[in-house]
Scaffold this active site. Structure first.
Site, PDB file in Angstrom:
ATOM      1  N   ASP A  28      -3.069 -10.706  -2.333  1.00 37.40           N
ATOM      2  CA  ASP A  28      -3.626 -10.129  -1.096  1.00 37.40           C
ATOM      3  C   ASP A  28      -5.070  -9.690  -1.377  1.00 37.40           C
ATOM      4  OD1 ASP A  28      -2.413  -8.661   1.645  1.00 37.40           O
ATOM      5  OD2 ASP A  28      -4.133  -7.610   0.773  1.00 37.40           O
TER       6      ASP A  28
ATOM      7  N   HIS B 151       0.814  -1.235   0.000  1.00 36.24           N
ATOM      8  CA  HIS B 151       0.000   0.000   0.000  1.00 36.24           C
ATOM      9  C   HIS B 151       0.840   1.274   0.000  1.00 36.24           C
ATOM     10  CE1 HIS B 151      -3.705  -2.177   0.398  1.00 36.24           C
ATOM     11  NE2 HIS B 151      -3.417  -2.666   1.590  1.00 36.24           N
TER      12      HIS B 151
ATOM     13  N   HIS C 150      -6.562  -7.098  -0.539  1.00 44.14           N
ATOM     14  CA  HIS C 150      -6.648  -5.652  -0.825  1.00 44.14           C
ATOM     15  C   HIS C 150      -5.867  -5.329  -2.097  1.00 44.14           C
ATOM     16  CE1 HIS C 150      -7.022  -6.080   3.622  1.00 44.14           C
ATOM     17  NE2 HIS C 150      -8.026  -5.241   3.424  1.00 44.14           N
TER      18      HIS C 150
ATOM     19  N   ASP D  84      -4.977 -12.645   3.488  1.00 50.21           N
ATOM     20  CA  ASP D  84      -6.199 -12.098   4.080  1.00 50.21           C
ATOM     21  C   ASP D  84      -7.441 -12.321   3.212  1.00 50.21           C
ATOM     22  OD1 ASP D  84      -5.066 -10.346   2.267  1.00 50.21           O
ATOM     23  OD2 ASP D  84      -4.985  -8.640   3.648  1.00 50.21           O
TER      24      ASP D  84
HETATM   25 ZN   LIG Z   1      -4.363  -7.032   2.649  1.00 51.75          ZN
END
Ligand SMILES: [Zn+2]
Length: 309
Positions: free
Chosen positions: A159, A122, A161, A243
């Site tokens: 992931d 991120h 996200h 996740d």
């Molecule tokens: Zn994540």
């Protein structure tokens, strides 16, 4: 050749406020699950300034250094915090990814997994966010290109996200293909399939809340892996977040451990065909400690089988 496992005790020193999901115990969950595997255990160096500066401006590196507190915590945003040990952990996490690339490209390890934190996908050029300080995987991909002279590197991010930071750091570089599957809508809000980058080297596949094995495997088998094959990377890097597991508290995808085994094996199949099996994987998210440990161990076992075999 062996699979390298790269980590450092400093990654335990990045302490987050009580109740924060990106917690020190994640390191114990992952390393504990890997403790009985016969791996090449490597201590992560601190990232060199030159490596960080391949993707971040000097102002970002300086800002992170200056933000490190002498006691307690400093909050960089609502989710992203630094403790006394966070700076060292951040440098180790980026340095681990770079070392992993060196080991694999120099033929000292067949493939590699970095068990480090903070995660990196991120972190944007000038913005730490989403628990991340530096773009670990992007930094290592640029190192592979600029230091080792590779021409093409693929970064595959499963992931849950979207890897907005990696996308921000690499989309200007036509030598890097970035592919991400992620739940959408979800933090950080980016990752729409319409985001393809100035060189059409960005591939985002959005999965709705509640998607499980079938949708995930279709996305990779039908869309992402053919694109990777056509790109012909000389190294495949993985942003390995766990996740998307159904037990994870931060998201709503319904993957099980077998899905992480499957995607790892499929990526290794491609790497065997395209680039002599060269895979470097770096830990990103995964916040249910039991699911994280089990998933990461399953992922590394596949890497090990492929490297040993
Ligand atoms: Zn994540």
């Amino acid at each position: 050749m062996k699979t390298a496992l790269i980590s450092h005790p400093d990654c335990h020193g990045h302490v987050t406020p009580p109740g924060h999901p990106e917690q020190v115990a994640r390191m114990d969950a992952v390393l504990g699950a890997l403790q009985d595997l016969d791996l090449m255990r490597v201590s992560a160096p601190m990232a060199a300034e030159d490596d960080l500066l391949r993707v971040h401006p000097k102002s970002h590196v300086t800002a992170i250094r200056e933000a490190a507190p002498e006691t307690g915590f400093r909050s960089l945003d609502a989710d992203t915090h630094m403790s006394v040990g966070s700076l060292a952990a951040g440098y180790r996490a980026a340095g681990a990814a770079v070392r992993a690339v060196d080991l694999v490209l120099q033929g000292e390890a067949g493939n590699a997994f970095c068990a480090t934190r903070p995660p990196g996908h991120h972190a944007e050029r000038e913005t730490p966010m989403g628990f991340c300080l530096f773009g670990n995987v992007a930094i290592a991909a640029k190192h592979a290109l600029d230091h080792h002279g590779l021409k093409r590197v693929a970064i595959l991010d499963f992931d849950v996200h979207h890897g907005n930071g990696t996308q921000d750091l690499v989309e200007d570089d036509a030598r890097i293909l970035f592919c991400s599957s992620h739940q959408m809508p979800l933090y950080p809000g980016t990752g729409d399939p319409s985001e393809t980058g100035p060189h059409d080297t960005i591939l985002n596949v959005a999965l709705p809340d509640g998607s499980g094995s079938k949708a995930f495997r279709q996305a990779w088998e039908g869309t992402i892996l053919p694109r990777v094959e056509a790109f012909r990377p000389e190294l495949i890097m993985i942003s390995a977040g766990f996740d998307a597991h159904r037990d994870d508290p931060l998201a709503g995808l319904q993957l099980v451990v077998e899905d992480f085994i499957w995607i790892t094996a499929r990526i290794c199949d491609l790497a065997d065909t395209l680039c002599e099996g060269r895979v470097v994987s770096c830990l990103e998210g995964g916040y249910d400690l039991a699911a994280l440990g089990e998933s990461a161990a399953a992922h590394v076992k596949v890497l090990k089988e492929r490297s040993d075999g």
